[in-house]
Design an enzyme around this catalytic site. Sequence first.
Site, PDB file in Angstrom:
ATOM      1  N   SER A   9       0.701  -1.022  -0.048  1.00 36.05           N
ATOM      2  CA  SER A   9       0.236   0.194   0.047  1.00 36.05           C
ATOM      3  C   SER A   9       0.829   1.064   0.113  1.00 36.05           C
ATOM      4  O   SER A   9       1.903   1.087   0.960  1.00 36.05           O
ATOM      5  CB  SER A   9      -0.504   0.040   1.435  1.00 36.05           C
ATOM      6  OG  SER A   9      -1.603   1.198   2.093  1.00 36.05           O
ATOM      7  N   HIS A  32      -1.033  -1.228  -4.269  1.00 33.35           N
ATOM      8  CA  HIS A  32      -2.078  -1.052  -3.249  1.00 33.35           C
ATOM      9  C   HIS A  32      -2.571   0.397  -2.997  1.00 33.35           C
ATOM     10  O   HIS A  32      -1.625   1.616  -2.636  1.00 33.35           O
ATOM     11  CB  HIS A  32      -2.724  -2.075  -2.045  1.00 33.35           C
ATOM     12  CG  HIS A  32      -4.147  -1.516  -1.489  1.00 33.35           C
ATOM     13  ND1 HIS A  32      -5.141  -2.587  -1.603  1.00 33.35           N
ATOM     14  CD2 HIS A  32      -4.408  -0.560  -0.217  1.00 33.35           C
ATOM     15  CE1 HIS A  32      -5.821  -2.100  -1.185  1.00 33.35           C
ATOM     16  NE2 HIS A  32      -6.119  -1.231  -0.151  1.00 33.35           N
ATOM     17  N   ASP A  34      -4.610   3.663  -1.964  1.00 33.85           N
ATOM     18  CA  ASP A  34      -5.811   3.729  -1.201  1.00 33.85           C
ATOM     19  C   ASP A  34      -6.347   5.573  -1.651  1.00 33.85           C
ATOM     20  O   ASP A  34      -5.537   5.986  -1.087  1.00 33.85           O
ATOM     21  CB  ASP A  34      -5.619   4.029   0.078  1.00 33.85           C
ATOM     22  CG  ASP A  34      -5.491   2.426   0.819  1.00 33.85           C
ATOM     23  OD1 ASP A  34      -6.400   1.072   0.588  1.00 33.85           O
ATOM     24  OD2 ASP A  34      -4.196   2.155   1.400  1.00 33.85           O
ATOM     25  N   MET A  36      -9.176   8.294  -0.478  1.00 41.64           N
ATOM     26  CA  MET A  36     -10.044   8.591   0.772  1.00 41.64           C
ATOM     27  C   MET A  36      -9.792  10.224   0.461  1.00 41.64           C
ATOM     28  O   MET A  36      -9.496  10.686   0.314  1.00 41.64           O
ATOM     29  CB  MET A  36      -9.239   8.251   1.585  1.00 41.64           C
ATOM     30  CG  MET A  36      -8.507   7.122   1.997  1.00 41.64           C
ATOM     31  SD  MET A  36      -7.628   7.362   4.117  1.00 41.64           S
ATOM     32  CE  MET A  36      -6.603   5.472   3.939  1.00 41.64           C
ATOM     33  N   HIS A  65      -8.295   0.865  -4.063  1.00 39.36           N
ATOM     34  CA  HIS A  65      -9.139   0.494  -2.316  1.00 39.36           C
ATOM     35  C   HIS A  65      -9.706   2.371  -3.122  1.00 39.36           C
ATOM     36  O   HIS A  65      -9.347   3.003  -2.000  1.00 39.36           O
ATOM     37  CB  HIS A  65      -8.630   0.295  -1.755  1.00 39.36           C
ATOM     38  CG  HIS A  65      -9.194   0.156  -0.151  1.00 39.36           C
ATOM     39  ND1 HIS A  65      -8.474  -0.297   0.989  1.00 39.36           N
ATOM     40  CD2 HIS A  65     -10.648  -0.112  -0.421  1.00 39.36           C
ATOM     41  CE1 HIS A  65      -9.767  -0.531   1.750  1.00 39.36           C
ATOM     42  NE2 HIS A  65     -10.939  -0.810   1.188  1.00 39.36           N
ATOM     43  N   MET A  67     -12.327   4.271  -0.272  1.00 39.14           N
ATOM     44  CA  MET A  67     -12.417   4.807   0.469  1.00 39.14           C
ATOM     45  C   MET A  67     -13.381   6.032   0.897  1.00 39.14           C
ATOM     46  O   MET A  67     -13.064   6.767   0.763  1.00 39.14           O
ATOM     47  CB  MET A  67     -11.592   4.128   1.706  1.00 39.14           C
ATOM     48  CG  MET A  67     -10.832   2.711   2.149  1.00 39.14           C
ATOM     49  SD  MET A  67      -9.820   3.264   3.567  1.00 39.14           S
ATOM     50  CE  MET A  67      -8.123   3.428   1.826  1.00 39.14           C
ATOM     51  N   MET A 136     -11.971  -6.448   5.408  1.00 43.71           N
ATOM     52  CA  MET A 136     -10.545  -5.056   6.282  1.00 43.71           C
ATOM     53  C   MET A 136     -10.806  -5.839   7.544  1.00 43.71           C
ATOM     54  O   MET A 136     -11.320  -6.242   8.340  1.00 43.71           O
ATOM     55  CB  MET A 136     -10.971  -3.749   6.117  1.00 43.71           C
ATOM     56  CG  MET A 136     -12.034  -3.103   5.307  1.00 43.71           C
ATOM     57  SD  MET A 136      -9.778  -2.414   4.444  1.00 43.71           S
ATOM     58  CE  MET A 136      -9.031  -1.796   5.499  1.00 43.71           C
ATOM     59  N   ASP A 174      -6.638  -6.207   4.060  1.00 44.38           N
ATOM     60  CA  ASP A 174      -5.998  -4.932   5.099  1.00 44.38           C
ATOM     61  C   ASP A 174      -5.595  -4.328   5.630  1.00 44.38           C
ATOM     62  O   ASP A 174      -6.785  -4.233   6.141  1.00 44.38           O
ATOM     63  CB  ASP A 174      -6.774  -4.421   3.338  1.00 44.38           C
ATOM     64  CG  ASP A 174      -6.410  -2.747   3.048  1.00 44.38           C
ATOM     65  OD1 ASP A 174      -4.954  -2.830   3.702  1.00 44.38           O
ATOM     66  OD2 ASP A 174      -6.756  -2.037   2.197  1.00 44.38           O
TER      67      ASP A 174
END
Length: 221
Positions: A9, A32, A34, A36, A65, A67, A136, A174
């Site tokens: 990540s 990965h 992320d 957000m 991913h 979020m 998660m 994760d």
Amino acid sequence: MSQPRINPSILAADFVNMQSELARIAAADFVHVDVMDNHFVPNLTFGPQMVERIQQTSPVPLDVHLMIDDPDRWAPGYAELGAASVTFHLEAAREPLALARRLREIGARAGVAIKPGTPAEALYDLLGEVDQFLVMTVEPGFGGQSFMPETMPKLRALAAEARRRGTEVWLQVDGGISLSTIGQAAEAGADTFVAGSAVFGAEDPERAITALRDAAATHRH
Ligand code: DX5
Ligand code: ZN
């Protein structure tokens, strides 16, 4: 089962030196990423413009991913910019099935994630329609948190249900994945492992990736 996949990540990477950070994880299966939005989770990273540059720069395919709120609106754009895999949260999606189909239609692998408080059964009806489930193992939002072993029964349940239906699905974990926790996750049925601090915090990320992959392989269920 195929070789365990290790997806570092970049939340744990140096954002100002992203290109050289990406070069350090060329031994990984995916990177990965992320995303957000400060609404779905109380933290903010980056959006499509940054992810597009990562896509152009990364030596390995992207595992995005999301979020974020309203993935129905935003997720297809990440598939369109070329991400190999796009995972959205079940808790945030209005029409998860339609969204998963749309992502596949664009050509990405479709993934659906659940937070620690969401039961595994909520994903059962998506089996056969998605390529990956993300369980998660921390509350989403921040790197460097402690692995929650109480999420492991959900992996076992998903693995059993996929077997029962004769469907293939990757099971990703994760949060808090390290050499001391990856074994339990592999044993519970995970085959795809996100690791932020355990890879980017290591002196030699490439060796950390290999060590994690080997540890997962010895514990695979
Ligand atoms: C957390 C993110 C994770 C995070 C993992 O909300 O989704 O991908 O970067 O970081 P570590 O491996 O440090 O727990
Ligand atoms: Zn993540």
